[in-house]
Design a protein around this motif. Structure first.
Motif, PDB file in Angstrom:
ATOM      1  N   TYR A  36      71.349  53.171 -48.698  1.00 47.62           N
ATOM      2  CA  TYR A  36      70.987  52.672 -47.094  1.00 47.62           C
ATOM      3  C   TYR A  36      71.958  51.876 -47.360  1.00 47.62           C
ATOM      4  O   TYR A  36      73.364  51.218 -47.340  1.00 47.62           O
ATOM      5  CB  TYR A  36      70.437  51.645 -48.047  1.00 47.62           C
ATOM      6  N   ASN A  37      71.684  51.109 -45.505  1.00 46.09           N
ATOM      7  CA  ASN A  37      72.579  49.894 -44.565  1.00 46.09           C
ATOM      8  C   ASN A  37      72.541  48.843 -45.398  1.00 46.09           C
ATOM      9  O   ASN A  37      71.881  48.417 -44.889  1.00 46.09           O
ATOM     10  CB  ASN A  37      73.102  49.950 -43.338  1.00 46.09           C
ATOM     11  N   LYS A  38      73.513  48.115 -46.262  1.00 44.90           N
ATOM     12  CA  LYS A  38      72.997  46.536 -46.944  1.00 44.90           C
ATOM     13  C   LYS A  38      73.161  45.749 -45.543  1.00 44.90           C
ATOM     14  O   LYS A  38      72.092  44.524 -45.859  1.00 44.90           O
ATOM     15  CB  LYS A  38      74.120  46.749 -47.966  1.00 44.90           C
ATOM     16  N   TYR A  39      73.582  45.794 -44.753  1.00 47.99           N
ATOM     17  CA  TYR A  39      73.826  45.050 -43.288  1.00 47.99           C
ATOM     18  C   TYR A  39      72.389  45.134 -42.759  1.00 47.99           C
ATOM     19  O   TYR A  39      72.840  44.684 -41.132  1.00 47.99           O
ATOM     20  CB  TYR A  39      74.646  44.600 -43.117  1.00 47.99           C
ATOM     21  N   ASN A  40      71.733  45.634 -43.042  1.00 47.04           N
ATOM     22  CA  ASN A  40      70.762  46.279 -42.180  1.00 47.04           C
ATOM     23  C   ASN A  40      69.949  44.997 -41.305  1.00 47.04           C
ATOM     24  O   ASN A  40      70.400  44.455 -41.686  1.00 47.04           O
ATOM     25  CB  ASN A  40      69.412  47.382 -42.943  1.00 47.04           C
ATOM     26  N   GLY A  41      69.908  45.645 -40.056  1.00 53.72           N
ATOM     27  CA  GLY A  41      69.021  44.231 -39.380  1.00 53.72           C
ATOM     28  C   GLY A  41      68.112  43.602 -40.175  1.00 53.72           C
ATOM     29  O   GLY A  41      67.995  42.135 -39.799  1.00 53.72           O
ATOM     30  N   ARG A  42      67.539  43.811 -40.380  1.00 52.29           N
ATOM     31  CA  ARG A  42      66.188  43.002 -41.304  1.00 52.29           C
ATOM     32  C   ARG A  42      66.206  42.451 -42.486  1.00 52.29           C
ATOM     33  O   ARG A  42      65.712  41.777 -42.305  1.00 52.29           O
ATOM     34  CB  ARG A  42      65.111  44.645 -42.005  1.00 52.29           C
ATOM     35  N   ILE A  43      67.279  42.953 -42.947  1.00 50.58           N
ATOM     36  CA  ILE A  43      67.989  41.860 -44.245  1.00 50.58           C
ATOM     37  C   ILE A  43      69.139  41.485 -44.166  1.00 50.58           C
ATOM     38  O   ILE A  43      69.581  40.573 -45.439  1.00 50.58           O
ATOM     39  CB  ILE A  43      67.621  43.166 -45.740  1.00 50.58           C
ATOM     40  N   ILE A  60      72.295  55.141 -43.803  1.00 58.43           N
ATOM     41  CA  ILE A  60      71.614  54.981 -42.934  1.00 58.43           C
ATOM     42  C   ILE A  60      71.516  53.978 -41.999  1.00 58.43           C
ATOM     43  O   ILE A  60      71.593  53.073 -42.213  1.00 58.43           O
ATOM     44  CB  ILE A  60      70.306  54.924 -43.450  1.00 58.43           C
ATOM     45  N   ILE A  61      72.175  53.966 -40.711  1.00 60.82           N
ATOM     46  CA  ILE A  61      72.116  53.297 -39.613  1.00 60.82           C
ATOM     47  C   ILE A  61      70.849  53.049 -39.182  1.00 60.82           C
ATOM     48  O   ILE A  61      70.630  51.598 -38.841  1.00 60.82           O
ATOM     49  CB  ILE A  61      72.806  53.829 -38.639  1.00 60.82           C
ATOM     50  N   ASP A  62      70.110  53.938 -39.023  1.00 63.06           N
ATOM     51  CA  ASP A  62      68.741  53.602 -37.935  1.00 63.06           C
ATOM     52  C   ASP A  62      67.510  54.486 -38.396  1.00 63.06           C
ATOM     53  O   ASP A  62      67.805  55.762 -39.510  1.00 63.06           O
ATOM     54  CB  ASP A  62      68.548  54.123 -36.608  1.00 63.06           C
ATOM     55  N   GLY A  63      66.969  53.621 -39.525  1.00 69.14           N
ATOM     56  CA  GLY A  63      66.087  53.995 -40.456  1.00 69.14           C
ATOM     57  C   GLY A  63      64.841  53.765 -42.184  1.00 69.14           C
ATOM     58  O   GLY A  63      64.921  54.255 -42.677  1.00 69.14           O
ATOM     59  N   ASN A  64      66.392  52.321 -42.253  1.00 67.58           N
ATOM     60  CA  ASN A  64      66.332  51.586 -43.794  1.00 67.58           C
ATOM     61  C   ASN A  64      65.102  52.050 -44.205  1.00 67.58           C
ATOM     62  O   ASN A  64      65.048  51.703 -45.490  1.00 67.58           O
ATOM     63  CB  ASN A  64      67.266  50.753 -43.640  1.00 67.58           C
ATOM     64  N   ARG A  65      64.583  50.706 -43.466  1.00 66.18           N
ATOM     65  CA  ARG A  65      62.986  50.800 -44.005  1.00 66.18           C
ATOM     66  C   ARG A  65      62.040  51.576 -44.122  1.00 66.18           C
ATOM     67  O   ARG A  65      61.400  51.534 -45.267  1.00 66.18           O
ATOM     68  CB  ARG A  65      62.276  49.565 -42.689  1.00 66.18           C
ATOM     69  N   ARG A  66      62.141  52.746 -43.087  1.00 63.96           N
ATOM     70  CA  ARG A  66      60.878  53.875 -43.847  1.00 63.96           C
ATOM     71  C   ARG A  66      61.428  54.885 -45.033  1.00 63.96           C
ATOM     72  O   ARG A  66      61.508  55.101 -45.674  1.00 63.96           O
ATOM     73  CB  ARG A  66      61.088  55.194 -42.379  1.00 63.96           C
ATOM     74  N   ALA A  67      63.454  54.986 -44.486  1.00 60.78           N
ATOM     75  CA  ALA A  67      63.243  55.633 -45.944  1.00 60.78           C
ATOM     76  C   ALA A  67      63.300  54.959 -47.057  1.00 60.78           C
ATOM     77  O   ALA A  67      63.348  55.988 -48.364  1.00 60.78           O
ATOM     78  CB  ALA A  67      64.951  55.665 -45.808  1.00 60.78           C
ATOM     79  N   SER A  68      63.413  53.318 -47.003  1.00 59.23           N
ATOM     80  CA  SER A  68      63.206  52.857 -48.290  1.00 59.23           C
ATOM     81  C   SER A  68      61.505  53.419 -49.079  1.00 59.23           C
ATOM     82  O   SER A  68      61.104  52.977 -50.093  1.00 59.23           O
ATOM     83  CB  SER A  68      63.067  50.954 -48.238  1.00 59.23           C
ATOM     84  N   LEU A  69      60.304  53.050 -47.680  1.00 59.10           N
ATOM     85  CA  LEU A  69      58.736  53.635 -48.394  1.00 59.10           C
ATOM     86  C   LEU A  69      59.303  54.394 -48.994  1.00 59.10           C
ATOM     87  O   LEU A  69      58.294  54.780 -49.560  1.00 59.10           O
ATOM     88  CB  LEU A  69      58.380  52.909 -47.001  1.00 59.10           C
ATOM     89  N   ASP A  75      55.342  65.228 -51.823  1.00 64.65           N
ATOM     90  CA  ASP A  75      56.545  65.992 -51.657  1.00 64.65           C
ATOM     91  C   ASP A  75      57.338  65.863 -50.080  1.00 64.65           C
ATOM     92  O   ASP A  75      58.566  65.516 -50.978  1.00 64.65           O
ATOM     93  CB  ASP A  75      56.368  67.729 -51.841  1.00 64.65           C
ATOM     94  N   LYS A  76      56.961  65.329 -49.481  1.00 69.40           N
ATOM     95  CA  LYS A  76      57.571  65.034 -48.157  1.00 69.40           C
ATOM     96  C   LYS A  76      58.087  64.028 -48.126  1.00 69.40           C
ATOM     97  O   LYS A  76      59.673  63.817 -47.742  1.00 69.40           O
ATOM     98  CB  LYS A  76      56.728  65.307 -46.987  1.00 69.40           C
ATOM     99  N   CYS A  77      57.922  63.236 -49.211  1.00 69.25           N
ATOM    100  CA  CYS A  77      58.669  61.848 -48.584  1.00 69.25           C
ATOM    101  C   CYS A  77      59.669  61.868 -50.042  1.00 69.25           C
ATOM    102  O   CYS A  77      60.760  61.127 -49.883  1.00 69.25           O
ATOM    103  CB  CYS A  77      57.545  60.417 -49.910  1.00 69.25           C
ATOM    104  N   ARG A  78      60.534  63.386 -50.138  1.00 67.73           N
ATOM    105  CA  ARG A  78      61.868  62.940 -50.386  1.00 67.73           C
ATOM    106  C   ARG A  78      62.764  63.654 -50.437  1.00 67.73           C
ATOM    107  O   ARG A  78      64.104  63.722 -49.874  1.00 67.73           O
ATOM    108  CB  ARG A  78      61.470  64.225 -52.171  1.00 67.73           C
ATOM    109  N   TYR A  79      62.043  63.485 -48.229  1.00 68.91           N
ATOM    110  CA  TYR A  79      63.405  63.893 -47.620  1.00 68.91           C
ATOM    111  C   TYR A  79      62.809  63.028 -46.236  1.00 68.91           C
ATOM    112  O   TYR A  79      61.971  62.191 -45.923  1.00 68.91           O
ATOM    113  CB  TYR A  79      62.921  65.323 -47.064  1.00 68.91           C
ATOM    114  N   PHE A  80      64.596  62.598 -45.077  1.00 73.34           N
ATOM    115  CA  PHE A  80      64.348  61.800 -44.502  1.00 73.34           C
ATOM    116  C   PHE A  80      65.119  62.926 -43.558  1.00 73.34           C
ATOM    117  O   PHE A  80      65.970  63.130 -43.462  1.00 73.34           O
ATOM    118  CB  PHE A  80      65.685  60.827 -44.945  1.00 73.34           C
TER     119      PHE A  80
END
Length: 430
Positions: A47-54, A115-124, A143-148
């Protein structure tokens, strides 16, 4: 997996895997390129820890604890927790949709797997796979949730490129409304720090240059406010007071520039403006909202207490008397006494809540009384109207209270009022 290992794995994916999409448009380094989207195991990404959401929450955590490392399991879990808590209900629905329909929107990652764009989706996606048994999701669905699915940036992507992409794809699009208001102020500073000018930032964020300048000026004030309270970098403490800071920033600028000097009936000094800022900070902490807060500091049609010297000095002196009577534990003491499991932001909010309960009546009455005096002054009220208000106020005095009978100051004020009414009667020839 460390940075070098991630870089090697992503390089291998580009060289050996079939992309899931080709010819995808990406605005990169000043031109639109056509690139590929790849299916990447989430284990290869961080993850990008300084993601704009957090970003504000992360900076607050790091201020009092340690710098987060996305490769560390405990820190990764904290980042996921912050992303989840940023919008719990929406995240829950999005996670269910990802399981049912898969990832419909690709992300963007650096060559070394950040991850530059999509941190939230990746975490989910990660969360969905971990909680598959809890939700009784079928292995086929989950199973598809193991991939981004993401674009992999070139090796030469530098800090400016990354900041530009992150801003354009997150805060320059429609879903920027999902972001905490303070995040845009921090993003403007991050972009400035890597060398972008006002016009470039405005274009990336799809905002006007005037707004970007306003946010820069306001963030300086926000930082000063946090420092005054001992809350340095605790940006979540600003969650509910953006409008107040915008009003104060504009008001201070106007008074400092002397652009509204005609509205004032006195020649105030820079020291007086400093007093105004200190008092406004206290009312921001009190969470005084809207019109009432603007009456303290912002010149306008309705008028500001600061514009009238006598009203302002009375308001100021009463305020400082109230503040001098309040004793608080230091921030460090509050944190030290708190249970280790309690979020430090909650500790500070509880501290503010206790402070507000102690000063509430004084703050409310002082502001109400001063605004009423200003309204009377501005309306150039007729003597009869003023006398009616004075009469009505005198009727409200409870003479049964001990404070009325035993406070020497009350007797002094009654004598002074008596002398004033006697003088008025003589003026009327009575």
């Amino acid at each position: 997996m460390n940075e070098t290992q991630r870089r090697e794995q992503l390089k291998k994916i580009i060289e050996e895997s079939e992309p899931i999409s080709t010819g995808v448009a990406l605005r990169y380094q000043g031109e639109t390129k056509r690139v590929c989207v790849y299916r990447i195991p989430l284990d290869f990404l961080v993850y990008n820890k300084y993601n704009g959401r957090i970003s504000s929450r992360v900076k607050a955590y790091e201020r009092l604890n340690h710098e987060l490392n996305s490769e560390n399991d405990e820190d990764r879990e904290l980042i996921e927790k912050l992303l989840w808590e940023s919008k719990v209900e929406r995240n829950r629905k999005t996670m269910e949709d990802l399981v049912e329909n898969g990832q419909m929107r690709h992300g963007i990652v650096t060559a070394d797997g950040v991850i530059i764009d999509g941190n939230r989706r990746a975490s989910l996606l990660n969360r969905a796979y971990r909680e598959r048994d809890k939700h009784k999701w079928s292995p086929v669905d989950v199973d598809k949730c193991r991939y981004f699915n993401a674009i992999i940036l070139p090796q030469d992507a530098g800090p400016r490129d990354i900041q530009q992409l992150e801003t354009t794809y997150q805060m320059g699009e429609d879903d920027k409304l999902d972001y905490n208001p303070i995040e845009k102020y921090l993003k403007v500073r991050d972009l400035t720090d890597v060398g972008f000018d006002i016009d470039e930032i405005a274009k990336m964020m799809n905002e006007s240059t005037a707004d970007i300048k306003k946010w820069q000026r306001t963030l300086v004030l926000m930082d000063e406010y946090l420092e005054t309270l001992g809350y340095e970098d605790m940006y979540p403490m600003l969650d509910r007071v953006e409008d107040q800071f915008l009003s104060l920033s504009k008001g201070l600028k106007d008074w400092q520039d002397r652009s509204v000097l005609a509205k004032a009936n006195w020649e105030y000094s820079d020291a007086d403006i400093d007093d105004l800022k200190v008092i406004a900070f206290d009312y921001i902490r009190y969470e005084q909202e809207g019109k009432e807060f603007r009456r303290i500091c912002k010149p306008g049609k309705e008028g500001s207490i600061f514009q009238d010297r006598l009203i302002w000095e009375s308001f100021r002196d009463t305020h400082f008397e109230t503040m001098d009577a309040i004793a608080e534990e230091s921030v460090d003491e509050e944190i030290a006494h708190a249970h280790a499991d309690i979020d430090v932001v909650d500790v500070l909010r509880a501290r503010d809540s206790k402070w507000k309960s102690e000063i509430s009546d004084s703050f409310k009455n002082n502001l109400k009384y001063s605004v009423r005096r200003l309204d009377d002054r501005m309306e150039d009220a007729k003597p009869k109207e003023i006398l009616k208000k004075v009469r009505d106020l005198l009727k409200e005095i409870d003479t049964e209270q001990d404070s009325f009978l035993n406070d020497e100051g009350v007797a002094t004020l009654v004598s002074e009022i008596n002398r004033m009414t006697y003088r008025l009667k003589r003026e009327l020839g009575q």
